[in-house]
Design a protein around this motif. Structure first.
Motif, PDB file in Angstrom:
ATOM      1  N   ALA A 122       0.820  -1.217   0.000  1.00 25.93           N
ATOM      2  CA  ALA A 122       0.000   0.000   0.000  1.00 25.93           C
ATOM      3  C   ALA A 122       0.851   1.262   0.000  1.00 25.93           C
ATOM      4  N   LYS A 123       2.141   1.103   0.175  1.00 27.21           N
ATOM      5  CA  LYS A 123       3.026   2.265   0.311  1.00 27.21           C
ATOM      6  C   LYS A 123       3.196   2.994  -1.016  1.00 27.21           C
ATOM      7  N   CYS A 124       2.908   4.288  -1.007  1.00 24.38           N
ATOM      8  CA  CYS A 124       3.207   5.187  -2.133  1.00 24.38           C
ATOM      9  C   CYS A 124       2.597   4.704  -3.449  1.00 24.38           C
ATOM     10  N   ASN A 125       1.347   4.242  -3.393  1.00 25.51           N
ATOM     11  CA  ASN A 125       0.667   3.791  -4.608  1.00 25.51           C
ATOM     12  C   ASN A 125      -0.415   4.767  -5.043  1.00 25.51           C
ATOM     13  N   ASN A 126      -0.374   5.972  -4.494  1.00 25.89           N
ATOM     14  CA  ASN A 126      -1.308   7.041  -4.844  1.00 25.89           C
ATOM     15  C   ASN A 126      -2.729   6.782  -4.327  1.00 25.89           C
ATOM     16  N   VAL A 127      -2.837   5.870  -3.353  1.00 22.84           N
ATOM     17  CA  VAL A 127      -4.103   5.615  -2.688  1.00 22.84           C
ATOM     18  C   VAL A 127      -3.852   5.679  -1.190  1.00 22.84           C
ATOM     19  N   ILE A 128      -4.617   6.494  -0.487  1.00 23.76           N
ATOM     20  CA  ILE A 128      -4.414   6.656   0.950  1.00 23.76           C
ATOM     21  C   ILE A 128      -5.105   5.514   1.686  1.00 23.76           C
ATOM     22  N   ASP A 129      -4.306   4.698   2.370  1.00 20.23           N
ATOM     23  CA  ASP A 129      -4.839   3.568   3.124  1.00 20.23           C
ATOM     24  C   ASP A 129      -4.797   3.812   4.630  1.00 20.23           C
ATOM     25  N   SER A 139      -5.215   5.804   8.120  1.00 23.42           N
ATOM     26  CA  SER A 139      -6.152   6.841   8.562  1.00 23.42           C
ATOM     27  C   SER A 139      -5.471   8.194   8.690  1.00 23.42           C
ATOM     28  N   ASN A 140      -4.151   8.198   8.933  1.00 24.20           N
ATOM     29  CA  ASN A 140      -3.398   9.453   9.014  1.00 24.20           C
ATOM     30  C   ASN A 140      -2.574   9.725   7.767  1.00 24.20           C
ATOM     31  N   GLY A 141      -2.782   8.925   6.708  1.00 26.07           N
ATOM     32  CA  GLY A 141      -2.107   9.161   5.433  1.00 26.07           C
ATOM     33  C   GLY A 141      -0.628   8.866   5.420  1.00 26.07           C
ATOM     34  N   ARG A 142      -0.129   8.161   6.431  1.00 29.00           N
ATOM     35  CA  ARG A 142       1.321   7.937   6.498  1.00 29.00           C
ATOM     36  C   ARG A 142       1.842   7.160   5.296  1.00 29.00           C
ATOM     37  N   ASP A 143       1.054   6.253   4.732  1.00 28.63           N
ATOM     38  CA  ASP A 143       1.512   5.440   3.605  1.00 28.63           C
ATOM     39  C   ASP A 143       1.778   6.264   2.355  1.00 28.63           C
ATOM     40  N   GLU A 144       1.273   7.515   2.316  1.00 30.30           N
ATOM     41  CA  GLU A 144       1.507   8.391   1.155  1.00 30.30           C
ATOM     42  C   GLU A 144       2.189   9.690   1.574  1.00 30.30           C
ATOM     43  N   SER A 145       2.879   9.648   2.702  1.00 24.12           N
ATOM     44  CA  SER A 145       3.502  10.863   3.243  1.00 24.12           C
ATOM     45  C   SER A 145       4.932  11.030   2.741  1.00 24.12           C
ATOM     46  N   LEU A 146       5.468  12.211   2.945  1.00 26.86           N
ATOM     47  CA  LEU A 146       6.853  12.507   2.560  1.00 26.86           C
ATOM     48  C   LEU A 146       7.829  11.600   3.297  1.00 26.86           C
ATOM     49  N   LYS A 159      17.491  16.861 -13.406  1.00 26.70           N
ATOM     50  CA  LYS A 159      16.256  17.556 -13.084  1.00 26.70           C
ATOM     51  C   LYS A 159      15.106  16.563 -13.084  1.00 26.70           C
ATOM     52  N   CYS A 160      14.185  16.729 -12.157  1.00 25.82           N
ATOM     53  CA  CYS A 160      12.996  15.888 -12.128  1.00 25.82           C
ATOM     54  C   CYS A 160      11.914  16.652 -11.402  1.00 25.82           C
ATOM     55  N   PHE A 161      10.667  16.238 -11.640  1.00 24.87           N
ATOM     56  CA  PHE A 161       9.584  16.857 -10.885  1.00 24.87           C
ATOM     57  C   PHE A 161       9.187  15.915  -9.769  1.00 24.87           C
ATOM     58  N   GLN A 162       9.012  16.483  -8.617  1.00 24.41           N
ATOM     59  CA  GLN A 162       8.711  15.721  -7.423  1.00 24.41           C
ATOM     60  C   GLN A 162       7.439  16.275  -6.796  1.00 24.41           C
ATOM     61  N   CYS A 163       6.474  15.397  -6.533  1.00 28.25           N
ATOM     62  CA  CYS A 163       5.288  15.826  -5.796  1.00 28.25           C
ATOM     63  C   CYS A 163       5.709  16.264  -4.393  1.00 28.25           C
ATOM     64  N   ALA A 164       4.848  16.964  -3.711  1.00 23.11           N
ATOM     65  CA  ALA A 164       5.205  17.463  -2.375  1.00 23.11           C
ATOM     66  C   ALA A 164       5.380  16.339  -1.366  1.00 23.11           C
ATOM     67  N   ASN A 165       4.910  15.134  -1.679  1.00 24.60           N
ATOM     68  CA  ASN A 165       5.140  13.995  -0.789  1.00 24.60           C
ATOM     69  C   ASN A 165       6.344  13.162  -1.218  1.00 24.60           C
ATOM     70  N   ALA A 190      -4.021  19.608   0.309  1.00 20.53           N
ATOM     71  CA  ALA A 190      -4.242  18.240  -0.137  1.00 20.53           C
ATOM     72  C   ALA A 190      -3.096  17.322   0.288  1.00 20.53           C
ATOM     73  N   ASN A 191      -3.456  16.092   0.666  1.00 20.25           N
ATOM     74  CA  ASN A 191      -2.547  15.038   1.127  1.00 20.25           C
ATOM     75  C   ASN A 191      -1.833  15.401   2.423  1.00 20.25           C
ATOM     76  N   GLN A 192      -2.361  16.356   3.145  1.00 26.69           N
ATOM     77  CA  GLN A 192      -1.826  16.670   4.462  1.00 26.69           C
ATOM     78  C   GLN A 192      -2.785  16.129   5.520  1.00 26.69           C
ATOM     79  N   ALA A 193      -2.213  15.509   6.541  1.00 25.02           N
ATOM     80  CA  ALA A 193      -3.008  14.879   7.589  1.00 25.02           C
ATOM     81  C   ALA A 193      -3.375  15.890   8.666  1.00 25.02           C
ATOM     82  N   ALA A 194      -4.483  15.612   9.335  1.00 20.51           N
ATOM     83  CA  ALA A 194      -4.924  16.474  10.430  1.00 20.51           C
ATOM     84  C   ALA A 194      -5.497  15.598  11.536  1.00 20.51           C
TER      85      ALA A 194
END
Length: 690
Positions: free
Chosen positions: A141-148, A150-157, A168-174, A240-244
């Motif tokens: 489930a890690k870093c597959n663009n789906v939040i699994d 509850s605190n979004g850790r699997d898609e976190s930075l 050079k590359c483009f990197q999402c904020a996570n 977006a994609n920030q946990a609270a």
């Protein structure tokens, strides 16, 4: 290529839309950036420099700092937020990126096995990932663009950080890498939407701008101090994609959620406890106008049109009345005290939101005077935030939740809250006040790096975040009746400033003659609205006006200061450990003649008779205006910045230092008697309610 310091202009409107703020109220759009939190203006060159200057770091948000590949600088390291830092600062054991992405183990070549073990935490499966204690998901489930999680850790930075495979590359904020062909295609491929931001796609063909997604607090569910949020026009939100983590306004129930890139929360919040409902038909609006707080022992309803002022009893129907309370109670809404109001034929008051009440009120001063705690007040009926300084809002059942004030760190996970009782007293406040140090302690642990360039005379230009404990002290000039800068002070608590005694020990000096300014550069004009009044001035008893030994003074402010994000109170040497070298390197920060912060460097001598000498390196000098400046050296096992002395005078001058010198005398703070004096003074200035 667009200069990175100017890239933000294209996204200002989108960010203003998110924070519901209006147009700029005075910032020069060509030279300054307007902080979304409070409208404060900062220079353009301080935007996206990886050092937050705005209160909640809106100047370093990824929605502002992300850049297109063509705008990225090849000789820089780009943080996941988009801010660029010198490549030499990566993996130096100091987090130079505001999101810490320059020191993540994926970047610094940590052992993959150790990393997997860290991510697994207490989960039992070999390929599990721990979200929260007791919550595990599969490694797949890690870093597959789906939040699994509850605190979004699997898609976190923290989990998803990837290093660039090319220059050079483009990197999402996570931290997830994205193929350049997926940029600016009107489809959000990053969970945080950073691939479709206007500062990334502003020049793209056929691209349609969509404001960055944001999720706000709800009325019932408030962010806890574990949530890193943004703020605009008093509204708190995450991107977006920030946990609270949120907590019910009327209980200790907490839960995690994640903001999606369509502006919705990942899942529904659990319900909070329902409030008590008035079931009396005569007062709840069924048979007459609503008077939910009616009590015939405390409230009188008078028929206004009756010359004899006869008493009216509920239900009130189609009448004009006024309300009176017992003498020891306050009528609310206060603006209708002793004024008539009409109950209409449809059983509604002519004034919207009119809810008559006779009540005690709790004190706004009592919850605002604690030096280490910041109150957040909530309506006891619906959980909506209210102004903690509005005394007419602090009615019984008002809930106050405290956070550690800026400059302090949480020591426990205990809930810090009080409630206004029917008697107008804050339930639990005295105990909370007396135990502040158990809950929140000084956040003075900024590590010292002598090689960093973060102006006293000839000094190195200094970022205010690197000397955030410095504050200017002003004194009233009896001749001009204006306040003039006299000395430098050092914040050792949010409301206590340590300086040189001779700055305060002037004939007929009174606390009201002094004002203390905020940290940062000095202004040529003194704006009183930004200055802090002084409640008391103290001079160490051993101070000698003749020899100037033990030249230590204390200024106690009427109210504590508010800090910007990431600023620190300076550590005192006896707060962080015993390792202290008083014959090693030292630094002194102050202001140059142009009002800019500067730092000079030198060596310390052995303390003698309450003093120690600071011999500055070639090219550095200190002058009379630098009196009270802190002498900073390393202390503790982690090389913290510690205040070990305050600048007193030039060696041999005997006249409080009227000339510049590279050899100055400073009053040391390490004597046991002085230590006891300072700590006792700090303890004596904790004002708790009776």
């Amino acid at each position: 290529m667009s200069p990175p310091l100017l890239r933000y202009k294209g996204v200002v409107l989108a960010l203003l839309f998110i924070s519901f703020s209006g147009h700029s109220k005075g910032c020069d759009e060509d030279e300054e950036f307007e902080c979304l939190e409070d409208g404060r203006c900062i220079p353009i060159e301080r935007v996206c420099d990886a050092k937050p200057d705005c209160l909640y770091a809106s100047d370093e948000s990824f929605t502002l700092c992300k850049a297109h590949l063509s705008d990225m600088m090849a000789d820089k390291y780009h943080c996941a937020t988009g801010a660029a830092i010198p490549a030499r600062l990566v993996c130096n054991n100091i987090a130079d990126c505001s999101d810490g992405s320059d020191e993540l183990p994926q970047v610094c070549e940590s052992d993959p096995g150790e990393l997997e073990e860290k991510f697994r935490g207490n989960c039992t499966g070999d390929t599990d990932l721990e979200c929260l204690p007791g919550e595990c998901v599969s490694h797949s489930a890690k870093c597959n663009n789906v939040i699994d999680c509850s605190n979004g850790r699997d898609e976190s930075l923290e989990i998803c950080m990837q290093t660039c495979e090319a220059d050079k590359c483009f990197q999402c904020a996570n931290g997830v890498l994205l193929d350049s062909k997926d940029l600016c295609d009107n489809k959000m491929d990053c969970l945080d939407g950073s691939d479709e931001l206007s500062n990334v796609c502003g020049n793209a063909v056929n691209w349609k701008e969509v404001p960055p997604a944001a999720c706000h607090e709800t009325v019932e569910h408030r962010f806890t101090n574990r949530t890193v949020f943004q703020k605009g026009n008093s509204l708190r939100f995450v991107y977006a994609n920030q946990a609270a983590e949120v907590q019910c306004w009327n209980s200790d129930r907490k839960s995690w959620n994640v903001c999606m890139n369509n502006g919705s929360w990942l899942h529904d919040f659990p319900p909070c406890i329902e409030k008590v409902v008035n079931r009396n038909p005569d007062t709840n609006g069924t048979n007459g106008c609503p008077i939910n707080w009616y009590n015939n022992e405390t409230m009188l309803i008078i028929n206004w049109d009756d010359d004899s002022e006869s008493i009216a009893l509920p239900p009130i129907q189609n009448a004009r009345v006024t309300f009176r309370c017992n003498e020891d109670l306050t009528f609310l809404p206060y603006e209708f005290k002793d004024k008539p109001i009409t109950c209409q034929a449809n059983k509604t008051w002519i004034e919207l939101d009119f809810h008559p009440r006779c009540t005690n009120l709790c004190s706004p001063q009592q919850i605002s005077e604690m030096y280490s705690l910041t109150p957040r007040c909530y309506n006891g009926d619906n959980g909506s935030p209210i102004n903690c300084q509005d005394k007419y809002s602090l009615v019984p059942n008002t809930q106050v939740k405290f956070e550690c004030a800026s400059g302090f760190i949480h020591q426990t996970s205990d809930t810090m809250s009080v409630k206004c009782t029917e008697d107008g007293e804050w339930e639990g406040l005295r105990d909370l006040c007396e135990n502040q140090e158990r809950h929140c302690n000084y956040e003075c642990n900024h590590r010292l790096n002598y090689s960093e360039v973060t102006m006293s005379k000839g000094g190195d230009a200094t970022d205010s975040l690197q000397a955030s404990w410095l504050v200017p002290i002003y004194k009233l000039n009896s001749t001009t009746t204006k306040h003039k800068f006299v000395c430098t002070g050092n914040l050792i608590r949010l409301d206590i400033v340590l300086t040189a005694a001779h700055c305060l020990n002037v004939s007929n000096s009174r606390p009201e003659d002094f004002l203390v300014g905020p940290s940062g550069n000095l202004s040529s004009s003194v704006d009183l609205k930004y200055l802090h009044r002084v409640r008391n001035i103290e001079v160490y008893g051993a101070y000698s006006k003749v020899s100037h030994i033990y030249d230590v003074g204390i200024v106690v402010l009427e109210k504590r200061m508010d800090f910007k994000q990431d600023q620190r109170i300076v550590c005192l040497p006896y707060n962080v450990g015993s390792h202290l070298d008083l014959k090693g390197d030292a630094m002194v920060s102050s202001w140059n003649s142009d009002g800019y912060l500067a730092t000079v460097y030198g060596r310390l001598s052995e303390p003698k008779n309450g003093d120690l000498n600071v011999v500055l390196h070639d090219g550095y000098t200190l002058c009379k205006g630098d009196s009270g400046s802190g002498v900073i050296t390393t202390c503790g096992l982690d090389n913290h910045k510690c205040l070990v002395a305050v600048v007193s005078r030039n060696v041999g001058s005997g006249d409080q230092g009227t000339f510049c010198s590279n050899n100055v005398t400073a009053a040391t703070l390490i004597s046991p008697h002085l230590q006891d004096y300072i700590q006792q003074l700090i303890r004596n200035n904790i004002n708790c309610p009776e």
